[in-house]
Design an enzyme around this catalytic site. Structure first.
Site, PDB file in Angstrom:
ATOM      1  N   LYS A 186       7.999  18.275 -54.245  1.00 14.31           N
ATOM      2  CA  LYS A 186       7.173  19.480 -54.340  1.00 14.31           C
ATOM      3  C   LYS A 186       6.664  19.893 -52.961  1.00 14.31           C
ATOM      4  O   LYS A 186       5.983  19.141 -52.273  1.00 14.31           O
ATOM      5  CB  LYS A 186       5.979  19.210 -55.266  1.00 14.31           C
ATOM      6  CG  LYS A 186       5.136  20.449 -55.558  1.00 14.31           C
ATOM      7  CD  LYS A 186       5.890  21.431 -56.395  1.00 14.31           C
ATOM      8  CE  LYS A 186       5.006  22.606 -56.802  1.00 14.31           C
ATOM      9  NZ  LYS A 186       5.771  23.647 -57.488  1.00 14.31           N
TER      10      LYS A 186
ATOM     11  N   LYS B 258      11.022  27.578 -62.791  1.00 17.78           N
ATOM     12  CA  LYS B 258      10.665  28.752 -63.598  1.00 17.78           C
ATOM     13  C   LYS B 258      11.639  28.916 -64.764  1.00 17.78           C
ATOM     14  O   LYS B 258      11.237  29.203 -65.899  1.00 17.78           O
ATOM     15  CB  LYS B 258      10.649  30.007 -62.718  1.00 17.78           C
ATOM     16  CG  LYS B 258       9.494  30.054 -61.742  1.00 17.78           C
ATOM     17  CD  LYS B 258       9.532  31.307 -60.892  1.00 17.78           C
ATOM     18  CE  LYS B 258       8.266  31.448 -60.072  1.00 17.78           C
ATOM     19  NZ  LYS B 258       7.907  30.273 -59.286  1.00 17.78           N
TER      20      LYS B 258
ATOM     21  N   GLY C 119       2.666  31.418 -55.759  1.00 20.01           N
ATOM     22  CA  GLY C 119       1.909  31.234 -54.527  1.00 20.01           C
ATOM     23  C   GLY C 119       1.885  32.454 -53.643  1.00 20.01           C
ATOM     24  O   GLY C 119       0.941  32.689 -52.885  1.00 20.01           O
ATOM     25  N   ASN C 120       2.912  33.309 -53.761  1.00 22.76           N
ATOM     26  CA  ASN C 120       2.983  34.523 -52.949  1.00 22.76           C
ATOM     27  C   ASN C 120       1.889  35.519 -53.319  1.00 22.76           C
ATOM     28  O   ASN C 120       1.555  36.411 -52.542  1.00 22.76           O
ATOM     29  CB  ASN C 120       4.346  35.197 -53.134  1.00 22.76           C
ATOM     30  CG  ASN C 120       4.579  35.653 -54.562  1.00 22.76           C
ATOM     31  OD1 ASN C 120       4.511  34.858 -55.487  1.00 22.76           O
ATOM     32  ND2 ASN C 120       4.858  36.916 -54.756  1.00 22.76           N
TER      33      ASN C 120
ATOM     34  N   LYS D  37       3.475  23.996 -61.027  1.00 26.71           N
ATOM     35  CA  LYS D  37       2.611  25.008 -61.642  1.00 26.71           C
ATOM     36  C   LYS D  37       3.287  25.680 -62.839  1.00 26.71           C
ATOM     37  O   LYS D  37       2.625  25.983 -63.848  1.00 26.71           O
ATOM     38  CB  LYS D  37       2.234  26.041 -60.571  1.00 26.71           C
ATOM     39  CG  LYS D  37       1.486  27.264 -61.061  1.00 26.71           C
ATOM     40  CD  LYS D  37       2.388  28.488 -61.199  1.00 26.71           C
ATOM     41  CE  LYS D  37       3.112  28.790 -59.914  1.00 26.71           C
ATOM     42  NZ  LYS D  37       4.120  29.862 -60.080  1.00 26.71           N
TER      43      LYS D  37
END
Length: 314
Positions: A122, A266, A9-10, A208
């Site tokens: 989330k 991740k 998102g960054n 994601k």
């Protein structure tokens, strides 16, 4: 190689930045300059986050009292189109003019009985102070959790089970198209009870990284990269003893503790991909993408046999 890059998102909106179209475009432009050298030598598939954008659209929808607020699956579809448009345009400005692009709205199947629906985790949307969050919780029934020293809305994050558009995604890749898909984890979709072969959206946001891992497997990616704002996976993060993991096996990763709301998904996604395919996954900074692909930056997750061979060579 066929490489799937999942943009954090960054890459679209940095923490604390205003959620303006100009700010998002500027960050996508930076991401495009990092992606372009890789796309010049490899086949690229791009996925991306959408948490801040979904949260913003939810706030905008709730502000219009004459219409029932749009559900999260519809907002997710809207963000996939908007973000895919920005990525296509900015990549098109730095890649050769004959490079074809396509953004696909991507429905991802989830199980309506997934226990995640009873346990929102989330993060979506902007940061709030305690009073703002309390007001929104009372007015709209939203759930909140701490994200640093402030609060953010949390929503269910069920497990991704199947990508409905996987065949057209593969068709496009086989014809040399740079595909942007599964944005924000895809549009959460499930089979409706009592209706034969009928699909409907659900109030959730799929992680994601887990959706990107499923996509990476389904398109036969040779490398799965999760591009974020830190150089790699660290142990003892935020302490004087913090240290980066350079090369690690899935088994080693799974034996270490990572926060569920930050690096945890991740790490889980990287381990899943390597265990399922025997190929490499990497986590690292978007600015280091070329070196991550070369295996000289970020955290590389690889099968035990390959890691042993790499140790001998080093």
């Amino acid at each position: 190689m066929r490489i799937l890059v999942a943009l954090g998102g960054n890459a679209l909106l940095r923490r604390g930045e205003p959620m303006t179209a100009d700010a998002q475009r500027a960050n996508v432009r930076t991401a495009a300059h990092a992606l372009a050298p890789v796309a010049a030598h490899h086949q690229l598939v791009v996925s991306h986050g959408n948490g801040p954008q979904v949260g913003l659209l939810a706030l905008q929808a709730a502000a219009y009292a004459d219409v029932e607020p749009y559900p999260l699956d519809v907002l997710g579809a809207q963000t996939e189109g908007m973000i895919g448009y920005l990525i296509e345009q900015e990549l098109g400005n730095v890649l050769p003019p004959d490079q074809p692009f396509a953004t696909l709205l991507t429905m991802v199947e989830v199980d309506a009985a997934d226990p995640a629906f009873q346990r929102p985790t989330k993060f979506v949307g902007p940061l709030y102070d305690d009073d703002q969050a309390a007001g929104l919780a009372a007015d709209r029934g939203w759930s909140f959790r701490r994200d640093g020293d402030r609060l953010r809305r949390v929503v269910p994050s069920p497990e991704p089970k199947r990508i409905f558009e996987i065949r057209p995604i593969r068709w496009l890749l086989d014809r040399g198209v740079l595909v942007v898909c599964a944005g924000g984890g895809g549009i959460p979709t499930t089979w409706l009870p009592g209706r034969r072969q009928a699909l409907g959206g659900v109030e959730a946001v799929i992680d994601k990284d887990l959706a990107s891992e499923l996509l990476a497997r389904e398109v036969g990616a040779d490398l799965f990269v999760m591009a974020t704002d830190v150089p790699g996976v660290f142990l003892d993060w935020g302490t004087p003893e913090q240290r980066q993991l350079d090369h690690v096996t899935p088994e080693e990763l799974r034996s270490l503790p990572f926060a569920a709301g930050s690096m945890g998904p991740k790490v889980d996604a990287a381990a899943r991909f390597v265990e399922a395919t025997g190929r490499r996954a990497s986590i690292g900074a978007l600015a280091d993408l070329e070196r991550i692909v070369a295996g000289t930056a970020g955290t590389t997750v690889e099968p035990a046999a390959e890691r042993a061979l790499a140790k001998e060579e080093r």
